[in-house]
Write a protein that holds these residues in place. Structure first.
Motif, PDB file in Angstrom:
ATOM      1  N   UNK A  25    -110.125   4.930  28.536  1.00 21.20           N
ATOM      2  CA  UNK A  25    -110.693   4.976  27.200  1.00 21.20           C
ATOM      3  C   UNK A  25    -109.674   5.021  26.083  1.00 21.20           C
ATOM      4  N   UNK A  26    -108.388   5.151  26.411  1.00 17.46           N
ATOM      5  CA  UNK A  26    -107.348   5.225  25.383  1.00 17.46           C
ATOM      6  C   UNK A  26    -106.828   3.825  25.062  1.00 17.46           C
ATOM      7  N   UNK A  27    -106.660   3.545  23.780  1.00 18.39           N
ATOM      8  CA  UNK A  27    -106.078   2.269  23.374  1.00 18.39           C
ATOM      9  C   UNK A  27    -104.559   2.360  23.335  1.00 18.39           C
ATOM     10  N   UNK A  28    -104.022   3.561  23.153  1.00 17.23           N
ATOM     11  CA  UNK A  28    -102.585   3.777  23.123  1.00 17.23           C
ATOM     12  C   UNK A  28    -102.324   5.226  23.506  1.00 17.23           C
ATOM     13  N   UNK A  29    -101.086   5.549  23.722  1.00 17.48           N
ATOM     14  CA  UNK A  29    -100.731   6.901  24.139  1.00 17.48           C
ATOM     15  C   UNK A  29     -99.434   7.312  23.454  1.00 17.48           C
ATOM     16  N   UNK A  30     -99.343   8.552  23.057  1.00 13.35           N
ATOM     17  CA  UNK A  30     -98.134   9.094  22.441  1.00 13.35           C
ATOM     18  C   UNK A  30     -97.727  10.326  23.254  1.00 13.35           C
ATOM     19  N   UNK A  31     -96.445  10.485  23.507  1.00 20.10           N
ATOM     20  CA  UNK A  31     -96.003  11.638  24.280  1.00 20.10           C
ATOM     21  C   UNK A  31     -96.230  12.921  23.477  1.00 20.10           C
ATOM     22  N   UNK A  32     -96.309  14.023  24.162  1.00 18.85           N
ATOM     23  CA  UNK A  32     -96.593  15.310  23.515  1.00 18.85           C
ATOM     24  C   UNK A  32     -95.523  15.697  22.497  1.00 18.85           C
ATOM     25  N   UNK A  34     -93.607  13.695  20.581  1.00 20.27           N
ATOM     26  CA  UNK A  34     -93.764  12.951  19.340  1.00 20.27           C
ATOM     27  C   UNK A  34     -95.068  13.311  18.627  1.00 20.27           C
ATOM     28  N   UNK A  35     -96.123  13.614  19.387  1.00 25.73           N
ATOM     29  CA  UNK A  35     -97.376  14.048  18.773  1.00 25.73           C
ATOM     30  C   UNK A  35     -97.149  15.345  17.993  1.00 25.73           C
ATOM     31  N   UNK A  41     -94.901  17.344  10.855  1.00 26.46           N
ATOM     32  CA  UNK A  41     -94.402  16.680   9.654  1.00 26.46           C
ATOM     33  C   UNK A  41     -95.440  16.668   8.529  1.00 26.46           C
ATOM     34  N   UNK A  42     -96.727  16.708   8.859  1.00 28.96           N
ATOM     35  CA  UNK A  42     -97.767  16.639   7.836  1.00 28.96           C
ATOM     36  C   UNK A  42     -98.492  17.970   7.623  1.00 28.96           C
TER      37      UNK A  42
END
Length: 49
Positions: A25-32, A34-35, A41-42
């Motif tokens: 179901x995921x279109x992309x993945x980011x490592x923990x 970088x997440x 950062x925000x």
């Protein structure tokens, strides 16, 4: 398999799998790491746990 992953395989990288096979179901993945970095950062430091 997306063109990006096909290109990696064509250049000799082995063990490349589509994200969808690993994370259904995921279109992309980011490592923990970088997440977390992107989240921090925000988010104001006063809101960090």
């Amino acid at each position: 398999m997306p063109a990006f992953l096909r290109d990696l395989v064509a250049r000799g990288l082995s063990g490349v799998e589509a994200v969808g096979a690993t994370v259904p179901g995921a279109a992309w993945h980011r490592c923990r790491t970088h997440y977390a970095a992107n989240s921090m950062a925000v988010c104001p430091t006063s809101s960090w746990p």
